[in-house]
Every structure is written in C-alpha cells, then in structure tokens.
Design a protein around this motif. Structure first.
Motif, short mmCIF file in Angstrom:
data_model
loop_
_atom_site.label_atom_id
_atom_site.label_comp_id
_atom_site.label_asym_id
_atom_site.label_seq_id
_atom_site.Cartn_x
_atom_site.Cartn_y
_atom_site.Cartn_z
N GLY A 141 -1.85 -11.22 -13.31
CA GLY A 141 -0.11 -10.94 -13.43
C GLY A 141 0.08 -9.51 -13.49
N MET A 142 -0.35 -9.04 -12.38
CA MET A 142 -0.13 -7.90 -12.94
C MET A 142 0.05 -6.89 -11.22
SD MET A 142 -2.61 -5.86 -15.96
CE MET A 142 -4.18 -6.89 -14.72
N LEU A 143 0.58 -5.61 -11.01
CA LEU A 143 1.01 -5.34 -9.80
C LEU A 143 0.80 -3.58 -9.20
CD1 LEU A 143 2.46 -5.87 -6.83
CD2 LEU A 143 4.72 -4.35 -7.69
N LEU A 144 -0.26 -3.66 -8.34
CA LEU A 144 -1.04 -2.72 -8.59
C LEU A 144 0.59 -1.54 -7.29
CD1 LEU A 144 -3.44 -0.48 -8.00
CD2 LEU A 144 -4.13 -1.32 -5.93
N LEU A 145 0.51 -0.26 -8.23
CA LEU A 145 1.74 0.73 -7.19
C LEU A 145 0.60 2.02 -6.43
CD1 LEU A 145 4.53 0.52 -10.83
CD2 LEU A 145 4.22 -1.01 -8.81
N HIS A 146 0.18 2.66 -7.48
CA HIS A 146 -0.69 3.35 -7.18
C HIS A 146 -2.50 4.62 -7.26
CE1 HIS A 146 2.29 5.04 -9.77
NE2 HIS A 146 1.90 6.32 -9.58
N GLU A 253 15.59 -6.91 -5.74
CA GLU A 253 14.71 -6.32 -4.48
C GLU A 253 15.12 -5.27 -4.19
OE1 GLU A 253 14.28 -8.27 -0.03
OE2 GLU A 253 15.33 -9.34 -1.07
N LYS A 254 15.98 -4.64 -3.99
CA LYS A 254 16.52 -3.18 -3.63
C LYS A 254 15.55 -2.21 -4.80
CE LYS A 254 20.11 0.18 -3.36
NZ LYS A 254 21.48 0.39 -3.82
N ASP A 255 15.23 -3.00 -6.36
CA ASP A 255 14.81 -1.48 -6.78
C ASP A 255 13.89 -1.74 -6.97
OD1 ASP A 255 17.43 -0.98 -8.05
OD2 ASP A 255 17.71 -1.44 -10.02
N ARG A 256 13.07 -2.76 -6.37
CA ARG A 256 11.67 -3.01 -6.03
C ARG A 256 11.66 -2.44 -4.91
NH1 ARG A 256 12.58 -8.57 -8.22
NH2 ARG A 256 12.62 -9.09 -5.50
N LYS A 257 12.30 -2.14 -4.14
CA LYS A 257 11.77 -1.26 -2.92
C LYS A 257 11.17 -0.20 -3.23
CE LYS A 257 12.70 -1.03 1.98
NZ LYS A 257 12.61 0.22 1.81
N ALA A 258 12.47 0.03 -3.56
CA ALA A 258 12.29 2.18 -4.11
C ALA A 258 11.53 2.34 -4.62
CB ALA A 258 13.84 1.95 -4.88
N ILE A 259 10.31 1.11 -6.00
CA ILE A 259 9.55 2.24 -6.44
C ILE A 259 9.28 1.74 -5.27
CG2 ILE A 259 8.00 1.47 -8.41
CD1 ILE A 259 11.03 0.21 -10.05
N LEU A 260 8.47 0.73 -4.96
CA LEU A 260 7.09 0.76 -4.28
C LEU A 260 7.05 1.81 -3.15
CD1 LEU A 260 7.14 -2.84 -3.17
CD2 LEU A 260 5.42 -1.70 -4.67
N ASP A 261 8.50 2.60 -2.82
CA ASP A 261 8.28 3.38 -1.85
C ASP A 261 8.44 4.52 -2.50
OD1 ASP A 261 9.25 1.52 0.53
OD2 ASP A 261 10.92 2.48 0.17
N ILE A 262 8.61 4.64 -3.96
CA ILE A 262 8.24 6.14 -4.35
C ILE A 262 6.69 6.21 -5.01
CG2 ILE A 262 8.51 6.82 -7.40
CD1 ILE A 262 11.44 6.20 -6.46
N SER A 263 5.82 4.49 -5.91
CA SER A 263 4.30 4.93 -5.93
C SER A 263 3.63 5.47 -4.19
CB SER A 263 4.08 3.88 -5.94
OG SER A 263 4.28 3.00 -7.36
N ALA A 264 4.19 4.90 -3.49
CA ALA A 264 3.26 5.30 -2.50
C ALA A 264 3.78 6.93 -2.35
CB ALA A 264 3.71 4.99 -0.41
N LYS A 265 4.53 7.63 -2.35
CA LYS A 265 5.12 9.03 -1.95
C LYS A 265 4.39 9.57 -3.36
CE LYS A 265 8.81 12.48 -3.25
NZ LYS A 265 10.34 12.14 -3.51
N ALA A 266 4.15 8.81 -4.25
CA ALA A 266 3.11 9.72 -5.91
C ALA A 266 2.09 9.18 -5.28
CB ALA A 266 3.67 8.30 -6.79
N GLU A 267 1.79 8.66 -4.62
CA GLU A 267 -0.01 8.24 -4.04
C GLU A 267 -0.89 9.70 -3.46
OE1 GLU A 267 -1.65 4.38 -3.65
OE2 GLU A 267 -2.80 5.88 -1.46
N GLU A 268 0.16 10.14 -2.78
CA GLU A 268 0.12 11.12 -1.76
C GLU A 268 0.10 11.79 -2.22
OE1 GLU A 268 -0.91 12.36 1.80
OE2 GLU A 268 -0.88 10.20 1.59
N ARG A 269 1.21 12.46 -3.11
CA ARG A 269 1.53 13.44 -3.55
C ARG A 269 0.12 13.97 -4.44
NH1 ARG A 269 6.45 12.46 -6.13
NH2 ARG A 269 5.25 11.39 -7.38
N GLY A 270 -0.04 13.18 -5.18
CA GLY A 270 -1.58 12.77 -6.29
C GLY A 270 -2.81 13.49 -5.32
N TRP A 271 -2.31 12.98 -4.61
CA TRP A 271 -3.77 13.46 -3.69
C TRP A 271 -3.64 14.86 -2.90
CZ3 TRP A 271 -8.70 10.87 -1.85
CH2 TRP A 271 -8.64 9.12 -2.58
N GLY A 272 -2.39 14.58 -3.28
CA GLY A 272 -2.93 16.58 -2.18
C GLY A 272 -2.31 18.02 -3.76
#
Length: 335
Positions: A141-146, A253-272
């Motif tokens: 019942g959970m969605l992985l973000l980053h 749907e618009k906000d879900r897509k925006a948050i998924l995009d932000i999560s991808a950005k957070a993952e990349e930024r965090g590794w940096g």
C-alpha cells in the motif's frame, strides 16, 4: 405548475448551475498538508535534500500540496516510520532501506560489506534493486518515490585499533539486521541506537564504537566522543522515501506527475550531494582533531572475510528474486 412558472423555474435552475460552475472554476482546490517523517539529523544531506524536495512540491503544485519535513525522529523513530505510512498515520516516510531486511532479504543487499566497491557500483546496485523494492512497497500500500545514498561507511572508535581483536567485547551501535549480524561476526555487542541519539549513547557509555559515515559523525559533532575514523568505505547505505497510496490517489493526475518528476530530481540531486558531503565532512572531522586514516591491512582482511560470510548468508535467504537481482547486478557492474 403553470407553463410560465415552469419556464421561470428552469431559468433559475440554469442560473444556479452556471453560478456553481463559475465558483468551482474561480475557487482553487483545497491545499493538502503532508508530513514527512525522517529519523535523520537536520544537518544531514538527506534532510537538506528532503527540504528542497518539499519546497519543489509546493511550487510545482501551486501550493495544492504542502510537505512538512520532520527530521531527527521528531515524529516517529526509524522502526515505526514504515508502519505509520502504511496505516496512513503520516503521508510520507524516509527510512534506511537495510532496516527492512527482516521483512525481505531483497532490501538488504546494499548493506553487504564490499559488494559495492565505490559510488559507481552503488548506483548500479540501486538501479537494479529499485524495481524489486518498489514492487514490495506497492503490495503493502505504498509508492516508492526516491532513493538517496549515504557516503561509504567508516569504523569509528575511541582508541587506535589494528584488528578486530582490539575491539572484541566492546559495544557497537547497530541500525539494522545487517549491522547486527556484522557485530556478531566481529565479536562486539550490538546495541540499537537511533541516529539522533548517538552522541548521548557515547557520552553515557552505552556504546564504544560504530559503523557509519564521516558525514553523519560530523553532523553529530563526533569529535566530542570519537578519536579515530577508519575509512573502509565498506558499504553505501541507501534511504528510501515513500508515500501512502491512498493519500497519493487523492491527488489529481497533474500533481501526481509533478511530484514524480520532483522525486526523480531529488534522487539525482541527493546522490550528487553525497559526493560533496564526503569531502566537506571528512575535512571537518580532521579539523576538529579526529584521526582519519585507512584501515590497517589486517583489519581490512578480517573485514572482507566477514563481508563474504554475510553475502553467503544473504544468498541463502534471498530466494529466486535474490538470485536474479544479484546476477543482474554482477552483470551490469562488470569486473
């Protein structure tokens, strides 16, 4: 009702519908407030990255979704966070992936000493492991973000050591089933201590040493209770951030897509941010009197033996999915 009255009534109904539609268009959707529970210190790159993630979510959704980051186990302690998200007590959570090893060995592969030789290997491992982790969270019942990496793990002690014989019988902080197993293999007593409680645990004699990153130790002013840091880069732990699926489904749907995009950005930024953390925080430890050195050869030999034993045990428990995951990792990592 007379014909004239019927026409008047119909006109009134149309007016009401029109006004209601205009109000709906003019009135913004009610904002939702999400709490994110994290056990990690305010100064850590993980928490700083989460706060940037929260800011980005607010901006991208026009304030319709607002995220408040609760760091340093101020909302829930690490062992409580996943359950709190799963049951909807809190919208978002961040935990050490390896802390979920008892639920499923798949979560613990990244905690095997020296399986990832460097940060490049760690990236490959997470790329391979991520779909397996996401699938397991989805069923619960959970969605992985980053997922964001920690710096390589060092050995911290109060005294100089040359081999594991020098620390046998001491009390070491453990944070998950994997570090508990490592403690047993090297002859120390494992004591569960939350990250935020490390300074107090050292100062009161609850623990004598630990495996963690230079970054975490510097964030917690480790020079007040630690004298030696042996940079083994033994493994690269990873934090995962996830959201309750019922909470997630309430967004458009618009906000879900925006948050998924932000999560991808957070993952990349965090590794940096991890790369910068290692350099900056290691210097901070040295500047405050901590001796930072490579582990003695004998210590590294013993360490690698323990790592091989842990990996063998992991393979025996991980089943068919574990075999597939490990084979794919080895193939993609290369020699």
């Amino acid at each position: 009702m007379k014909v004239g009255n019927l026409a008047l009534f119909a006109d009134q109904c149309r007016n009401i519908v029109t006004v209601a539609a205009l109000v709906a268009i003019a009135t913004p959707a009610l904002a939702v407030d999400w709490n994110l529970a994290s056990p990690y210190p305010e100064g850590s790159h993980q928490t700083r990255n989460q706060k940037l993630f929260a800011e980005d979510v607010t901006k991208a959704t026009g304030g319709r979704v607002r995220v408040a980051v609760h760091a340093a186990a101020s909302l829930y302690k690490l062992p409580e966070i996943k359950r709190a998200v799963q049951t909807g007590q809190v919208a978002l959570g961040e935990v050490l992936l390896g802390s979920l090893t008892n639920e499923d060995p798949i979560h613990g592969l990244g905690m095997m000493p020296f399986l990832a030789r460097d940060i490049k290997d760690a990236r490959v491992l997470w790329a391979v492991q991520k779909p397996y982790v996401a699938a397991r969270l989805d069923k619960q019942g959970m969605l992985l973000l980053h997922g964001v990496i920690w710096p390589g793990q060092s050995l911290f002690t109060r005294k100089s050591i040359n081999s594991f014989d020098d620390i046998k019988g001491l009390k070491f902080r453990v944070q998950d089933p994997n570090t508990s197993q490592l403690a047993q293999l090297i002859g120390v007593t494992g004591v569960r201590v939350e990250t935020a409680d490390i300074p107090q645990a050292f100062l009161t004699g609850i623990i004598d040493g630990m495996f963690t990153s230079n970054a975490t130790t510097a964030d917690l002013k480790g020079w007040d209770y630690i004298k030696y840091a042996y940079e083994a880069n033994a493994w690269y732990p990873l934090n995962i951030t996830f959201v309750n699926k019922n909470t997630w489904a309430k967004l458009d749907e618009k906000d879900r897509k925006a948050i998924l995009d932000i999560s991808a950005k957070a993952e990349e930024r965090g590794w940096g941010m991890e790369v910068e953390e290692t350099s900056t925080k290691t210097k901070l430890l040295k500047d405050n009197g901590v001796t930072v050195a490579a582990p003695p050869a004998a210590l590294m030999t013993e360490f690698r033996v323990a790592g091989k034993k842990m990996l063998e045990d992991w393979k025996a428990k991980a089943g068919a999915d574990g075999a597939k995951l490990f084979t794919e990792y080895e193939k993609r990592r290369g020699k």
